[in-house]
Design a protein around this motif. Sequence first.
Motif, PDB file in Angstrom:
ATOM      1  N   THR A   1       0.812  -1.219   0.000  1.00 48.72           N
ATOM      2  CA  THR A   1       0.000   0.000   0.000  1.00 48.72           C
ATOM      3  C   THR A   1       0.846   1.271   0.000  1.00 48.72           C
ATOM      4  O   THR A   1       1.968   1.283   0.497  1.00 48.72           O
ATOM      5  N   SER A   2       0.270   2.319  -0.562  1.00 54.19           N
ATOM      6  CA  SER A   2       0.852   3.654  -0.433  1.00 54.19           C
ATOM      7  C   SER A   2       0.845   4.064   1.037  1.00 54.19           C
ATOM      8  O   SER A   2       0.060   3.549   1.833  1.00 54.19           O
TER       9      SER A   2
ATOM     10  N   VAL B   1       1.177   7.649   1.987  1.00 57.48           N
ATOM     11  CA  VAL B   1       1.150   9.123   1.967  1.00 57.48           C
ATOM     12  C   VAL B   1       0.784   9.695   3.343  1.00 57.48           C
ATOM     13  O   VAL B   1      -0.225   9.291   3.924  1.00 57.48           O
TER      14      VAL B   1
ATOM     15  N   PHE C   1      -9.995   5.628  -2.154  1.00 56.48           N
ATOM     16  CA  PHE C   1      -8.768   5.012  -1.632  1.00 56.48           C
ATOM     17  C   PHE C   1      -9.086   4.116  -0.434  1.00 56.48           C
ATOM     18  O   PHE C   1      -8.670   2.953  -0.390  1.00 56.48           O
TER      19      PHE C   1
ATOM     20  N   ILE D   1      -4.108  10.771  -4.651  1.00 60.15           N
ATOM     21  CA  ILE D   1      -4.129  10.999  -3.213  1.00 60.15           C
ATOM     22  C   ILE D   1      -2.941  11.909  -2.946  1.00 60.15           C
ATOM     23  O   ILE D   1      -1.794  11.509  -3.171  1.00 60.15           O
TER      24      ILE D   1
ATOM     25  N   THR E   1       0.100  11.814  -5.282  1.00 62.15           N
ATOM     26  CA  THR E   1       0.514  10.434  -5.500  1.00 62.15           C
ATOM     27  C   THR E   1      -0.538   9.615  -6.237  1.00 62.15           C
ATOM     28  O   THR E   1      -1.741   9.779  -6.004  1.00 62.15           O
TER      29      THR E   1
ATOM     30  N   ALA F   1      -2.014   6.401  -5.892  1.00 63.98           N
ATOM     31  CA  ALA F   1      -2.073   5.504  -4.741  1.00 63.98           C
ATOM     32  C   ALA F   1      -2.545   4.124  -5.155  1.00 63.98           C
ATOM     33  O   ALA F   1      -3.319   3.984  -6.097  1.00 63.98           O
TER      34      ALA F   1
ATOM     35  N   THR G   1      -3.366  -0.078  -3.480  1.00 59.20           N
ATOM     36  CA  THR G   1      -3.436  -1.078  -2.411  1.00 59.20           C
ATOM     37  C   THR G   1      -3.605  -2.434  -3.079  1.00 59.20           C
ATOM     38  O   THR G   1      -4.485  -2.587  -3.926  1.00 59.20           O
TER      39      THR G   1
END
Lengths: 133, 284
Positions: free
Chosen positions: B10-11, B13, B33, B266, B269, B271, B273
């Motif tokens: 996952t991202s 941020v 997200f 996001i 970014t 993003a 997952t």
Amino acid sequence: MLPTSDTSQGKRTIPGTPVFDGEQARSGYALNAMCYAFNSAELRDEFVKDEEAVMERFHLTEQQRDAVRKRDILAMLEAGGNVYYLAKLAGILGFNVQQLGALQTGMELEDFKAALLAHGLTETRNILTEKAA
Amino acid sequence: MTKIAGGIFTSHVPGIGGAIAKGLQQDPYWKPFFDGFDPVHQWLAEEKPDVAVVFYNDHGLNFFLDKMPTFAIGAAAEYRHDDEGWGIAFQRPFAGHQDLSWHIIEQVVASEFDPVTCQSMLLDHAVAVPFELCWPGKEAFPLKVIPIAINTVQHPLPSPKRCYNLGQAVGRAIESWGGDEKIVVSGTGGLSHQLEGGRAGHINVDYDKFCLRNLAPDPEALLQHDTLDIVELAGSQGVEILNWIAARGAMSGSVRELASNYHIPISNTAAATVLLENSDKVHA
């Protein structure tokens, strides 16, 4: 393939993209050390009250002090700043990452945000529920 | 043999942490997200892993340029997040698993890796945000953590191949542990984004989709680019994909994607997952 700019060290360069290497890490050390220390709320408060004194304490170079005084992000990068540490200074200065992006690209904030939103993409797969979108 | 049940990618941020603090999960900007975590929550509720081995990069909470390890492995009894300069500190502590940490350290050194070992270590948003996403709420996290930090700050960075091989060594170490703990591995960061320079705001949908398409079935496809290739393709922070590559390397069984969510933007970014399953046998 020849680098597109700054061939002095024979280094590969990527347009618009500072590569934070040993040379940057050396030249930017004082600026980055100050920014790393901004993990402390006390030092952030001190900086707000007297930024010159804090820059003096961390022995910033004149180039680095000038970049900080002018709130010039590209000049901070040029002076060896690394964005992960500069992000802490940006927080004190009240810049979020979209404002940082606008400042560095010369775009208006709304245009920078609009460019990000223009991607406007969501793609989802999910075989756990077999409800793939 | 200790089992690696799967992988969560996952991202991380920092703004996600702010959105959690403000309860914005259903806000139209954030919802696409956060919804990507529904299958992750479902899977975690079913699998109930005991330990998360997390590959991540520190952004200047625990490590500074005075001492910058290429690879660092946590071996603490407990870890904490702390103020990273923006006044936000997540309160829930992360329990460590010292015995397994030292087993992994011994095994990866036997595999000729040379990590820094950390008996005291602060974990920044690159671990804290994924944990908040996977286990939302205020209750103590229901599993232990072993953090493995990869330098993505100061070049030269380790090569994608080196990170993948580190992940493989960590995977072998986990499987040789012999305890009955169930393990989940995690890689955090990415996908494409760049915060600094004239190219700030750079996003590369094609490269991201290449990574998402190949992560489960053909992770070695991600090793064809060197680190500067990835910086050019994915942006100077998009190179955090190294953490995903390492975590994927730890999964040696039959790996398939259970869920994936790719959402732009996001913050600055692209993003993503991803939930991968790691099985002894090929799923029929």
